[in-house]
Scaffold this motif. Structure first.
Motif, PDB file in Angstrom:
ATOM      1  N   ILE A  21       6.364  -1.410   2.678  1.00  0.00           N
ATOM      2  CA  ILE A  21       5.038  -1.197   3.315  1.00  0.00           C
ATOM      3  C   ILE A  21       3.774  -0.823   2.506  1.00  0.00           C
ATOM      4  O   ILE A  21       2.712  -1.539   2.578  1.00  0.00           O
ATOM      5  N   THR A  22       3.982  -0.069   1.539  1.00  0.00           N
ATOM      6  CA  THR A  22       2.649   0.030   0.419  1.00  0.00           C
ATOM      7  C   THR A  22       2.625  -1.391  -0.386  1.00  0.00           C
ATOM      8  O   THR A  22       1.215  -1.647  -0.615  1.00  0.00           O
ATOM      9  N   ILE A  23       3.601  -2.152  -0.699  1.00  0.00           N
ATOM     10  CA  ILE A  23       3.410  -3.348  -1.165  1.00  0.00           C
ATOM     11  C   ILE A  23       2.524  -4.309  -0.137  1.00  0.00           C
ATOM     12  O   ILE A  23       1.578  -4.791  -0.880  1.00  0.00           O
ATOM     13  N   PHE A  24       2.844  -4.096   1.006  1.00  0.00           N
ATOM     14  CA  PHE A  24       2.029  -5.325   1.999  1.00  0.00           C
ATOM     15  C   PHE A  24       0.495  -4.586   2.116  1.00  0.00           C
ATOM     16  O   PHE A  24      -0.288  -5.521   1.812  1.00  0.00           O
ATOM     17  N   PHE A  25       0.382  -3.280   1.887  1.00  0.00           N
ATOM     18  CA  PHE A  25      -0.924  -2.847   1.997  1.00  0.00           C
ATOM     19  C   PHE A  25      -1.745  -3.150   0.744  1.00  0.00           C
ATOM     20  O   PHE A  25      -2.996  -3.657   0.751  1.00  0.00           O
ATOM     21  N   GLU A  26      -1.192  -3.164  -0.233  1.00  0.00           N
ATOM     22  CA  GLU A  26      -1.934  -3.103  -1.676  1.00  0.00           C
ATOM     23  C   GLU A  26      -2.149  -4.683  -1.756  1.00  0.00           C
ATOM     24  O   GLU A  26      -3.096  -5.073  -2.435  1.00  0.00           O
ATOM     25  N   GLU A  27      -1.224  -5.322  -1.379  1.00  0.00           N
ATOM     26  CA  GLU A  27      -1.263  -6.710  -1.615  1.00  0.00           C
ATOM     27  C   GLU A  27      -2.693  -7.499  -0.571  1.00  0.00           C
ATOM     28  O   GLU A  27      -3.194  -8.313  -1.026  1.00  0.00           O
ATOM     29  N   THR A  28      -2.634  -6.898   0.547  1.00  0.00           N
ATOM     30  CA  THR A  28      -3.876  -7.376   1.587  1.00  0.00           C
ATOM     31  C   THR A  28      -5.010  -6.654   1.407  1.00  0.00           C
ATOM     32  O   THR A  28      -6.004  -7.152   1.832  1.00  0.00           O
ATOM     33  N   GLY A  29      -5.090  -5.225   0.936  1.00  0.00           N
ATOM     34  CA  GLY A  29      -6.245  -4.523   0.608  1.00  0.00           C
ATOM     35  C   GLY A  29      -6.456  -3.831   2.168  1.00  0.00           C
ATOM     36  O   GLY A  29      -7.768  -3.456   2.196  1.00  0.00           O
TER      37      GLY A  29
END
Length: 234
Positions: A21-29
């Motif tokens: 989930i942190t990957i998704f948030f960091e990838e999308t901003g």
């Protein structure tokens, strides 16, 4: 495209499922706020957390800007990735054929790679006694699953064509390949994929979230009792 004004609340601990989930948030901003759920201390059994994650597992999210402008909670990492991907139109295709491929590999990770790698890791690292059959069983199954990925990635750059939530789900579980008894040199296509994703700045930021909270569970018997000794009664 949906614009998020209020941050999403992420209930998290630095584990492979949390990293998805942190990957998704960091990838999308997309703005998010981390609420640490210390699984070695038993935070996952707090009544307030169980209201949003009845399976007493993290991660979970609460989106204050959910459907109809009302807050919504989502538990299970795969469901969270699907929800976020749909809402923000990122890394989860709208085209039915492409989306189906993403879902195939997302569910493959949720039902296969994650559970089997977790069991291999458990019996190789945390079990109070060595159980050779269990070690061989799960190590071999993870090896088989790595072979499935390796073959798939010999035909395309990412699991479902373009980089997607399926890759975000699988990558964190491959990070612990050594503890699962695997050698990436035996899987050249998987190794190429792994290194390509590991080099992404957003992924590097994502896996660092909460690393200062981690402890060595192999030496923490009380945490092991909390993590591995639960039944419906307890």
């Amino acid at each position: 495209m949906t614009t998020q004004t209020a941050p999403v609340d992420l209930y998290y601990w630095p584990t492979p499922n949390g990293h998805k989930i942190t990957i998704f948030f960091e990838e999308t901003g997309i703005p998010y706020v981390v609420h640490y759920v210390n699984i070695g201390r038993g935070d996952q059994f707090e009544p307030s957390f169980l209201k949003i994650a009845p399976n007493n597992r993290m991660p979970a999210i609460v989106d204050p800007e959910g459907p109809g402008g009302q807050a919504i909670s989502v538990f299970e990492s795969g469901a969270i990735l699907q929800y976020l991907g749909r809402k923000f139109g990122k890394f989860y295709p709208a085209d039915e054929r492409q989306r189906t491929q993403v879902e195939e590999w997302l569910f493959w990770q949720m039902g296969g790679l994650g559970p089997m790698a977790g069991q291999a890791h458990h019996f190789r690292q945390y079990a109070p006694e060595q159980v050779p059959y269990a070690i061989e069983r799960y190590t071999n199954e993870v090896n088989r699953l790595y072979g499935v990925m390796n073959k798939r990635l010999g035909e395309r750059d990412f699991l479902a064509g373009d980089y997607s939530i399926a890759d975000m789900a699988a990558f964190p579980w491959v990070r612990s390949y050594h503890n699962q008894g695997q050698d990436l040199e035996s899987f050249p296509n998987l190794k190429r994929w792994f290194e390509k994703i590991a080099a992404r700045p957003a992924v590097q930021r994502a896996v660092e979230v909460g690393q200062d909270h981690r402890r060595n569970l192999s030496e923490d018997k009380q945490a092991q009792k909390i993590l591995f000794g639960q039944t419906a009664r307890t």
